[in-house]
Each structure stands twice: as C-alpha cells, then as structure tokens.
Design an enzyme around this catalytic site. Structure first.
Site, mmCIF file in Angstrom:
data_model
loop_
_atom_site.group_PDB
_atom_site.id
_atom_site.type_symbol
_atom_site.label_atom_id
_atom_site.label_comp_id
_atom_site.label_asym_id
_atom_site.label_seq_id
_atom_site.Cartn_x
_atom_site.Cartn_y
_atom_site.Cartn_z
ATOM 1 N N GLN A 4 53.185 -5.484 1.409
ATOM 2 C CA GLN A 4 52.102 -6.028 0.579
ATOM 3 C C GLN A 4 52.579 -6.292 -0.860
ATOM 4 O OE1 GLN A 4 49.225 -7.258 1.154
ATOM 5 N NE2 GLN A 4 48.969 -6.699 3.302
ATOM 6 N N SER A 5 53.860 -6.561 -1.022
ATOM 7 C CA SER A 5 54.417 -6.740 -2.359
ATOM 8 C C SER A 5 53.865 -7.979 -3.062
ATOM 9 C CB SER A 5 55.938 -6.874 -2.219
ATOM 10 O OG SER A 5 56.507 -7.433 -3.374
ATOM 11 N N ASN A 6 53.430 -7.787 -4.309
ATOM 12 C CA ASN A 6 53.024 -8.928 -5.140
ATOM 13 C C ASN A 6 54.241 -9.727 -5.573
ATOM 14 O OD1 ASN A 6 50.182 -8.171 -5.301
ATOM 15 N ND2 ASN A 6 50.937 -6.411 -6.459
ATOM 16 N N ALA B 5 57.894 -4.206 -0.552
ATOM 17 C CA ALA B 5 56.934 -3.692 0.418
ATOM 18 C C ALA B 5 56.246 -4.869 1.122
ATOM 19 C CB ALA B 5 55.889 -2.838 -0.295
ATOM 20 N N ILE C 175 57.005 -10.262 -3.795
ATOM 21 C CA ILE C 175 57.445 -11.154 -2.717
ATOM 22 C C ILE C 175 56.550 -12.405 -2.692
ATOM 23 C CG2 ILE C 175 57.570 -11.374 -0.183
ATOM 24 C CD1 ILE C 175 58.700 -8.532 -0.099
#
Ligand code: PLP
Length: 333
Positions: free
Chosen positions: A70-72, A68, A74
C-alpha cells in the site's frame, strides 16, 4: 542542487487551523502536501521532481524500486514513470508480516481483498508491482536487485531507487520546500511531520541548518526504529557530498520520537484513529492511518505536554488512498 523537473502543483496551500488551535490552546498551521496535485498528492512528488530529472538525464528506460503493497511512494513513482515513458517495477511486501498481522488483527487483516487503496491506483498507472507477501525488508531489497539485474541483462538502462525515494537527490525536494514556505509565512517555531524512509526529515533538517533557520524539525517515527537517525545522518553525509557542503550532521542532529508509532509500521492503533478524528472534527481534513495519523497523534501529544511553544506547522504529507485500503475502516476499540 541537481536538475529539477516540474511535477507537482506548488506552492501547496499553507493555512492556519483556527478551530484546532482554539481546541488545543496552541497556534497550529498546516502545509497541504496532500494537495501536491500529482497522482493523488503526497510528499513524494517533491522528491520525484529531482529523481525523475536524474533518471531522464542518465537516459534510464526502466526504474526499479521497493516498498509496501500500500505504498504511497510506489503509486507516485509509478505515475511519474508512466508520464515520462519509463517502464516501472516495484518489489512490494505485504507488511506487517503475516505473524505481526495475526497479533494485531486476529480476524485476518491483511489477508482479505488485495485490490484496495493504492493497489488499485497502481493498476491505473500500469505499474509492474511484484507482490512478495511474506518477505522481510532485506528479502524485498534482494528481490528488487534481482529484478534490476534481470532487466540489465536484457540491455535495459535501469535507474534503481530505494524505498520512499530517500536518496540525497530526492531529499533535495524538501530543502527546496523550505524556500516555498519562506515565501508563504514567517518562520515557524517547529515543524511536525511523519518520518518513514527519512528523505523528508533529512531534507528539512539539513535544509533548515543550511539556511540558518531556528525552526525545530520534529520527526514522528511511523515505525519502531529509533536507530533510523543513523540512516538520516548517512543521508545528510550524501547531501554534503552532492551539494559540496560540510554540515557534517550526525544522529544527534535529528529529533525523532517513536512514542506514537503504535508498535510498528502500518500497525493500527486507537491513538492514531482518535488523532485522525480530531482533525476531521475540527477542520474537516482527512489523514491516513500509516503516516500522517501517527504524525498528528505526535503533534497532539506534544501540544498537550506543552512542548509546542509559539507557532507550529503540521506537514500533511498525503496518504489519502490508504483510507480506502483493506482493513482500514474506523474501528470500535
Ligand atoms: C503519506 C506519507 N507521509 C510520510 C511519509 C514519510 O516520508 P519519508 O519516507 O520521506 O520519511 C511517507 C512515505 O512513504 C508517506 O507516504
């Protein structure tokens, strides 16, 4: 176990939550993986210790992953690639999809300011995040594969990692984490945590079985997908193959509830927000609204239903930057 490279500060703190325990009438402890110390903290550092070791072992010069916006995951994977000199690409969707967002936030979330939360931190790591606003999970997957193929056609050695780093190699991070806990405390009766792509839950459940623990591993699903236990079982099969074991876990071996998912991934809810407030009010600890807030709502629900006998460990898996993401101010409900 496959090779491991040191990335996080471990052991992460593990401490009793005395005011919360008193408030609930249950014995609650917390594992602070929000304080893993690498790239803003979070559970993904544990997976990355194994995944980056593997990427380096195979001589990868590019990593491609997905997730996503807002992926943690990534954020942490991008930072790890930066540190080890590997080019990083991520295909990222703006979930929930626009029509889902319109239903839950008629005032327009998440179409506002893109450059908030994890997206800002990704800029600092130089990550190549390919934004795919309207795409479904399958389309994001196709796009990630297209990016990987494109790099390969240019002669690059690409290491492709599924969203969340939930492969057998990555899940070993949570098998190893059980040894860390065993050095810190006596065995807990249950561990409660948020479940997303499943590496955390599969690693803990598999590791618990491998080590003969009696601890119940209670996954609070952060999406409305009870069928995810099938994926966890498949991942456990991959762990069997990787580690030369034959635990043969199946879907019924994974305890997962969707009761606290608030209708879907990233969907905000009053229950999640109230749970986050309880932990701030009693212990001054911040959770995030996508994973740990829902997980903690689950813990509160189970505690109030009398389903947490003995000593419970809540696993804080991080996600702090999402508090600074667009549309994440506490709301009046
Ligand atoms: C803060 C946080 N908690 C929990 C999870 C879920 O972990 P897993 O994907 O291993 O199920 C994630 C995954 O992105 C996360 O970012």
């Amino acid at each position: 176990m496959t090779e491991r490279i040191s990335i996080i500060c471990s052991p992460t703190p593990l401490h009793r939550l005395s005011r919360l325990s008193e408030h609930l009438g249950c014995e609650i402890w917390i594992k602070r993986d929000d304080l893993t110390g690498f790239a803003g903290g979070g559970n993904k550092g544990r997976k990355l210790e194994f995944l980056m070791a593997e990427a380096l072992r195979v001589g990868a010069d590019a990593v491609v992953t997905r997730g996503a916006w807002q992926s943690n995951w990534i954020r942490q994977c991008g930072a790890a690639c930066r540190v080890f000199g590997i080019e990083f690409h991520a295909a990222a969707a703006m979930w929930p999809y626009p029509d889902e967002a319109r239903k839950t936030r008629p005032d327009g979330w998440p179409d506002g300011n893109l450059w908030t939360g994890n997206a800002v931190l990704n800029k600092w790591t130089g990550a190549n995040v390919h934004l795919l606003p309207d795409m479904t999970f399958d389309q994001v997957e196709e796009e990630a594969q297209r990016i990987a193929e494109d790099l390969r056609s240019k002669g690059r050695n690409v290491f492709s990692i599924p969203g969340g780093g939930s492969t057998a190699i990555g899940a070993q991070g949570f098998i190893a984490a059980l040894d860390e806990i065993a050095m810190q405390q006596d065995e807990f009766d249950q561990i409660v945590f948020g479940s997303g792509s499943g590496g955390t839950q599969t690693g803990l459940t598999y590791g618990g079985r491998l080590k003969g623990l009696r601890t119940r591993m209670l996954g609070i699903c952060t999406d409305d997908e009870p069928e995810m236990v099938e994926d966890f079982a498949a991942l456990a099969g991959d762990l069997d193959a990787l580690l030369g074991q034959s635990l043969n876990l199946n879907a019924e071996d994974f305890w997962l509830t969707t009761e606290y998912c608030a209708g879907g991934y990233q969907v905000p809810s009053q229950e999640t927000q109230e749970a986050m407030e309880v932990l701030v009010d009693t212990e001054g600890i911040f959770l995030d609204p996508v994973y740990t807030g829902k997980a903690f709502a689950g813990l509160l629900g189970l505690a109030r239903a009398g389903e947490l006998p003995g000593r419970t460990l809540f696993w804080h898996t991080g996600g702090f930057p999402v508090l600074f993401a667009d549309g994440r101010l506490p709301r009046e409900w």
